[in-house]
Design an enzyme around this catalytic site. Structure first.
Site, mmCIF file in Angstrom:
data_model
loop_
_atom_site.group_PDB
_atom_site.id
_atom_site.type_symbol
_atom_site.label_atom_id
_atom_site.label_comp_id
_atom_site.label_asym_id
_atom_site.label_seq_id
_atom_site.Cartn_x
_atom_site.Cartn_y
_atom_site.Cartn_z
ATOM 1 N N ASP A 75 0.856 -1.192 0.000
ATOM 2 C CA ASP A 75 0.000 0.000 0.000
ATOM 3 C C ASP A 75 0.890 1.240 0.000
ATOM 4 O O ASP A 75 1.828 1.352 0.801
ATOM 5 C CB ASP A 75 -0.919 -0.011 1.226
ATOM 6 C CG ASP A 75 -2.004 1.050 1.140
ATOM 7 O OD1 ASP A 75 -1.687 2.234 0.925
ATOM 8 O OD2 ASP A 75 -3.174 0.685 1.287
ATOM 9 N N ILE A 76 0.577 2.177 -0.898
ATOM 10 C CA ILE A 76 1.420 3.373 -1.063
ATOM 11 C C ILE A 76 1.245 4.359 0.097
ATOM 12 O O ILE A 76 2.104 5.234 0.304
ATOM 13 C CB ILE A 76 1.097 4.043 -2.425
ATOM 14 C CG1 ILE A 76 2.277 4.834 -2.941
ATOM 15 C CG2 ILE A 76 -0.152 4.901 -2.350
ATOM 16 C CD1 ILE A 76 2.141 5.237 -4.393
ATOM 17 N N ASN A 127 -12.732 -2.846 3.400
ATOM 18 C CA ASN A 127 -13.710 -1.763 3.383
ATOM 19 C C ASN A 127 -14.632 -1.998 2.199
ATOM 20 O O ASN A 127 -14.195 -1.958 1.040
ATOM 21 C CB ASN A 127 -12.995 -0.409 3.263
ATOM 22 C CG ASN A 127 -12.119 -0.115 4.467
ATOM 23 O OD1 ASN A 127 -12.362 -0.615 5.556
ATOM 24 N ND2 ASN A 127 -11.095 0.702 4.274
ATOM 25 N N HIS A 167 -15.913 3.290 4.174
ATOM 26 C CA HIS A 167 -14.604 3.889 3.926
ATOM 27 C C HIS A 167 -13.882 3.253 2.735
ATOM 28 O O HIS A 167 -12.658 3.240 2.683
ATOM 29 C CB HIS A 167 -13.714 3.827 5.184
ATOM 30 C CG HIS A 167 -12.550 4.787 5.142
ATOM 31 N ND1 HIS A 167 -11.410 4.563 4.405
ATOM 32 C CD2 HIS A 167 -12.371 5.978 5.739
ATOM 33 C CE1 HIS A 167 -10.582 5.573 4.560
ATOM 34 N NE2 HIS A 167 -11.144 6.451 5.365
ATOM 35 N N VAL A 183 -12.487 3.670 -0.644
ATOM 36 C CA VAL A 183 -12.144 4.785 -1.536
ATOM 37 C C VAL A 183 -11.878 4.260 -2.945
ATOM 38 O O VAL A 183 -12.406 4.794 -3.925
ATOM 39 C CB VAL A 183 -10.922 5.560 -0.985
ATOM 40 C CG1 VAL A 183 -10.473 6.623 -1.974
ATOM 41 C CG2 VAL A 183 -11.256 6.183 0.372
ATOM 42 N N HIS A 191 -10.534 -4.962 -2.303
ATOM 43 C CA HIS A 191 -9.177 -5.132 -1.779
ATOM 44 C C HIS A 191 -9.222 -5.452 -0.298
ATOM 45 O O HIS A 191 -10.079 -4.958 0.434
ATOM 46 C CB HIS A 191 -8.317 -3.891 -2.034
ATOM 47 C CG HIS A 191 -8.928 -2.605 -1.577
ATOM 48 N ND1 HIS A 191 -9.862 -1.924 -2.323
ATOM 49 C CD2 HIS A 191 -8.755 -1.883 -0.445
ATOM 50 C CE1 HIS A 191 -10.230 -0.826 -1.672
ATOM 51 N NE2 HIS A 191 -9.568 -0.781 -0.520
ATOM 52 N N PHE A 192 -8.299 -6.287 0.111
ATOM 53 C CA PHE A 192 -8.115 -6.619 1.524
ATOM 54 C C PHE A 192 -6.840 -5.938 2.002
ATOM 55 O O PHE A 192 -5.783 -6.113 1.391
ATOM 56 C CB PHE A 192 -8.001 -8.139 1.728
ATOM 57 C CG PHE A 192 -9.316 -8.844 1.603
ATOM 58 C CD1 PHE A 192 -9.861 -9.108 0.356
ATOM 59 C CD2 PHE A 192 -10.015 -9.223 2.733
ATOM 60 C CE1 PHE A 192 -11.095 -9.733 0.242
ATOM 61 C CE2 PHE A 192 -11.248 -9.857 2.626
ATOM 62 C CZ PHE A 192 -11.791 -10.110 1.375
ATOM 63 N N HIS A 193 -6.960 -5.172 3.069
ATOM 64 C CA HIS A 193 -5.783 -4.575 3.703
ATOM 65 C C HIS A 193 -5.197 -5.591 4.680
ATOM 66 O O HIS A 193 -5.933 -6.204 5.467
ATOM 67 C CB HIS A 193 -6.177 -3.357 4.537
ATOM 68 C CG HIS A 193 -6.734 -2.206 3.764
ATOM 69 N ND1 HIS A 193 -5.960 -1.147 3.353
ATOM 70 C CD2 HIS A 193 -7.997 -1.925 3.345
ATOM 71 C CE1 HIS A 193 -6.720 -0.259 2.725
ATOM 72 N NE2 HIS A 193 -7.969 -0.709 2.703
HETATM 73 P P1 5GP Z 1 -9.678 1.991 0.844
HETATM 74 O O1 5GP Z 1 -9.897 3.213 1.686
HETATM 75 O O2 5GP Z 1 -10.380 2.097 -0.499
HETATM 76 O O3 5GP Z 1 -10.044 0.729 1.585
HETATM 77 O O4 5GP Z 1 -8.119 1.895 0.617
HETATM 78 C C1 5GP Z 1 -7.480 2.109 -0.599
HETATM 79 C C2 5GP Z 1 -6.013 1.959 -0.350
HETATM 80 O O5 5GP Z 1 -5.346 1.962 -1.589
HETATM 81 C C3 5GP Z 1 -5.389 3.068 0.500
HETATM 82 O O6 5GP Z 1 -4.786 2.511 1.665
HETATM 83 C C4 5GP Z 1 -4.376 3.719 -0.435
HETATM 84 O O7 5GP Z 1 -3.177 4.107 0.226
HETATM 85 C C5 5GP Z 1 -4.113 2.623 -1.459
HETATM 86 N N1 5GP Z 1 -3.781 3.125 -2.786
HETATM 87 C C6 5GP Z 1 -4.496 4.021 -3.512
HETATM 88 N N2 5GP Z 1 -3.905 4.251 -4.702
HETATM 89 C C7 5GP Z 1 -2.799 3.478 -4.731
HETATM 90 C C8 5GP Z 1 -1.761 3.291 -5.705
HETATM 91 O O8 5GP Z 1 -1.762 3.880 -6.782
HETATM 92 N N3 5GP Z 1 -0.787 2.410 -5.395
HETATM 93 C C9 5GP Z 1 -0.764 1.733 -4.205
HETATM 94 N N4 5GP Z 1 0.254 0.883 -4.014
HETATM 95 N N5 5GP Z 1 -1.707 1.884 -3.260
HETATM 96 C C10 5GP Z 1 -2.716 2.759 -3.516
#
Ligand code: 5GP
Ligand code: ZN
Length: 140
Positions: free
Chosen positions: A32-33, A88, A94, A96, A101-103
């Protein structure tokens, strides 16, 4: 299906660079970036689904089979004491990026990550009523 406008579809296809951890027919994992902790990973399906409920179970199984090994690798490589696996699902929750995706968030005691956990109590009978409704919906 791939959505050409989706950033995670582009990452899984290698069209946008990422720090790749694993890739196979169903799954792609990468760093995650915007990490909530060092080693924060994302595990995504190669196919484009916006929310988890849209996924066929075989696709979900092909994706989630990687979770135990990823947890083990994070514990070994990062030295974390535990992990939160967080999904999420929907903007209200939350989400976005509109691709499932799974964190995987490494946890160590005293770290900065936390969330509100407003545990409540059911009035008498309500839990059973809801359980029956969910079971009925599951059979449909
Ligand atoms: P969400 O809030 O949708 O569950 O999390 C999306 C996640 O994707 C965030 O933690 C964000 O840092 C990560 N993310 C968004 N764009 C990119 C990207 O271009 N590259 C990477 N590696 N992670 C991303
Ligand atoms: Zn996508």
């Amino acid at each position: 299906m791939i959505d050409p406008a989706c950033i995670f579809c582009k990452i899984a296809a290698g069209q946008i660079p990422s720090a790749k951890i694993l890739a196979d027919e169903h799954a792609f994992a990468f760093m995650d970036i915007g990490p909530l902790a060092e080693g924060h990973l994302l595990l995504i399906p190669r196919q484009h689904y916006v929310t988890l409920d849209q996924m066929p179970s075989e696709q979900a199984a092909g994706l989630l089979r990687h979770l135990p090994a990823l947890c083990r690798a994070l514990k070994q490589a990062i030295g974390c004491e535990g992990l939160n696996v967080l999904q999420n699902n929907g903007r209200v929750a939350h989400q976005v990026v509109q691709h499932v995706h799974f964190h995987l968030i490494p946890r160590t005691s005293g770290d900065a990550f936390g969330f509100n956990w407003p545990a409540d109590k059911y009035p008498a009978g309500r839990m059973e009523q809801l359980a029956a409704a969910i079971v009925a919906a599951l059979k449909e």
